[in-house]
Design a protein around this motif. Structure first.
Motif, PDB file in Angstrom:
ATOM      1  N   GLU A  61       0.829  -1.203   0.000  1.00  0.00           N
ATOM      2  CA  GLU A  61       0.000   0.000   0.000  1.00  0.00           C
ATOM      3  C   GLU A  61       0.869   1.261   0.000  1.00  0.00           C
ATOM      4  N   SER A  62       2.034   1.173   0.642  1.00  0.00           N
ATOM      5  CA  SER A  62       2.948   2.328   0.668  1.00  0.00           C
ATOM      6  C   SER A  62       3.446   2.672  -0.727  1.00  0.00           C
ATOM      7  N   SER A  63       3.605   1.640  -1.564  1.00  0.00           N
ATOM      8  CA  SER A  63       4.054   1.890  -2.938  1.00  0.00           C
ATOM      9  C   SER A  63       2.986   2.661  -3.708  1.00  0.00           C
ATOM     10  N   ASN A  86       0.690   4.557  -2.363  1.00  0.00           N
ATOM     11  CA  ASN A  86       0.613   5.900  -1.781  1.00  0.00           C
ATOM     12  C   ASN A  86       1.692   6.808  -2.361  1.00  0.00           C
ATOM     13  N   ASP A  87       2.898   6.266  -2.523  1.00  0.00           N
ATOM     14  CA  ASP A  87       3.982   7.062  -3.107  1.00  0.00           C
ATOM     15  C   ASP A  87       3.650   7.457  -4.539  1.00  0.00           C
ATOM     16  N   LEU A  88       3.159   6.491  -5.326  1.00  0.00           N
ATOM     17  CA  LEU A  88       2.800   6.790  -6.712  1.00  0.00           C
ATOM     18  C   LEU A  88       1.698   7.840  -6.769  1.00  0.00           C
ATOM     19  N   SER A 136       1.006  10.122  -4.719  1.00  0.00           N
ATOM     20  CA  SER A 136       1.478  11.447  -4.305  1.00  0.00           C
ATOM     21  C   SER A 136       2.076  12.217  -5.481  1.00  0.00           C
ATOM     22  N   GLU A 162       0.126  -3.888   4.069  1.00  0.00           N
ATOM     23  CA  GLU A 162       0.322  -2.565   4.654  1.00  0.00           C
ATOM     24  C   GLU A 162       1.554  -2.597   5.543  1.00  0.00           C
ATOM     25  N   ASN A 206       8.021   0.714   3.971  1.00  0.00           N
ATOM     26  CA  ASN A 206       8.258   1.843   3.083  1.00  0.00           C
ATOM     27  C   ASN A 206       7.857   1.512   1.645  1.00  0.00           C
ATOM     28  N   SER A 207       7.695   2.532   0.847  1.00  0.00           N
ATOM     29  CA  SER A 207       7.319   2.321  -0.554  1.00  0.00           C
ATOM     30  C   SER A 207       8.358   1.476  -1.268  1.00  0.00           C
ATOM     31  N   TYR A 208       7.879   0.526  -2.054  1.00  0.00           N
ATOM     32  CA  TYR A 208       8.689  -0.346  -2.913  1.00  0.00           C
ATOM     33  C   TYR A 208       9.597  -1.308  -2.140  1.00  0.00           C
ATOM     34  N   ASP A 209       9.306  -1.522  -0.871  1.00  0.00           N
ATOM     35  CA  ASP A 209      10.050  -2.523  -0.100  1.00  0.00           C
ATOM     36  C   ASP A 209      10.004  -3.886  -0.776  1.00  0.00           C
TER      37      ASP A 209
END
Length: 276
Positions: free
Chosen positions: A154-156, A158-160, A162, A180, A183-186
């Motif tokens: 989900e962080s990935s 969210n980053d996209l 943004s 969930e 960090n993004s793209y982990d």
């Protein structure tokens, strides 16, 4: 240590048609149980996808007493989860030619009438073997594009989002597993990981195509998210989410913790071996 939780699970009984959201699922070598075991083909036995037929976006899928139900606007049809009898044919998906079982004529007529093309629905029986590329393990896969599973954080997303003027939903990327935390793209660097005692091997980033640019509600085609993703390529490829496969089969449920057992040094690290 990052805390990762499995937040959503999706299967797509018919490749390229709508998803079914589930709370728990069994894993198999080919992927999640009942995921992409059905496929639409044309009169030449070639596979059909959203890429050429955006109308597929308007087919919704849900479970029914008979197996699952496909709905297209006001029309519905029930299809079993699996079949063992019927006409056996050879059909082609990408570079693979595999044996499949044709659905009954009633089902094929239903799809042909709606899509206004000569097409058939076919099922991949358990004994059919379609292999992923040897570089990534060479094991079995369903009618998915190339690999058994797709996992996305989900962080990935969210980053996209943004970076986008108009945020998009996770379904643009048609994942199987969503988590969930972290960090993004982990997920790009996960090599071996475990969910509820089920062991997984991370394979490679998922290269994205024009399917992601179709609005899943209206069917309208735009430029995003490919335009933004093209500015953050990995190995010169437009990617989002990671392909994976279960090495030891088991059961997953929403809310399970994800334990990372080992990491890659880079997203495209090849796999020296699949044993744990």
């Amino acid at each position: 240590m990052q805390d990762y939780v499995l937040s959503d699970i999706y299967i797509y009984p018919v490749k390229s048609l709508g998803p079914v959201k589930v709370d728990n699922i069994k894993t198999t070598e080919k992927g999640l149980e009942n995921d992409r075991r059905w496929l639409l083909i044309n009169g030449e036995n070639q596979f059909l996808t959203i890429r050429k037929y955006p109308e597929f976006l308007f087919f919704k899928t849900s479970f029914s007493d008979q197996g699952f139900r496909i709905q297209h606007h006001e029309k519905t049809i029930d299809i079993p989860l699996r079949i063992v009898e019927g006409e056996r044919i050879r059909c082609r998906i990408w570079d693979d030619e595999v044996e499949a079982i044709k659905a009954p004529d009633l089902v094929n007529h239903w799809f042909s009438t709606i899509l206004e093309i000569d097409c058939s629905l076919v099922y991949m029986p358990d004994e059919t073997e379609r292999k992923i590329k040897p570089l990534w393990g060479g094991t079995a896969v369903s009618f998915a594009d190339g690999y058994p599973l797709l996992i996305v954080g989900e962080s990935s997303l969210n980053d996209l989002n943004s970076k986008l003027v108009n945020p998009i939903e996770m379904m643009r990327f048609r994942p199987n597993l969503v988590f969930e935390g972290g960090n993004s793209y982990d997920e790009f660097l996960w090599s071996k990981f475990k969910i509820n005692n089920t062991l997984f091997q991370g394979l490679k980033p998922c290269e994205r195509c024009i399917v992601t640019t179709y609005d899943t509600v209206t069917g309208e085609k735009g430029r995003e998210p490919l335009l933004t993703l093209s500015k953050q390529k990995i190995d010169k490829k437009i990617v989002f989410g990671q392909h994976a496969k279960s090495v030891k089969q088991g059961y997953l449920k929403k809310g399970d913790q994800i334990e990372i057992l080992s990491y890659k040094s880079s997203p495209y690290d090849t796999i020296p071996g699949l044993s744990f």
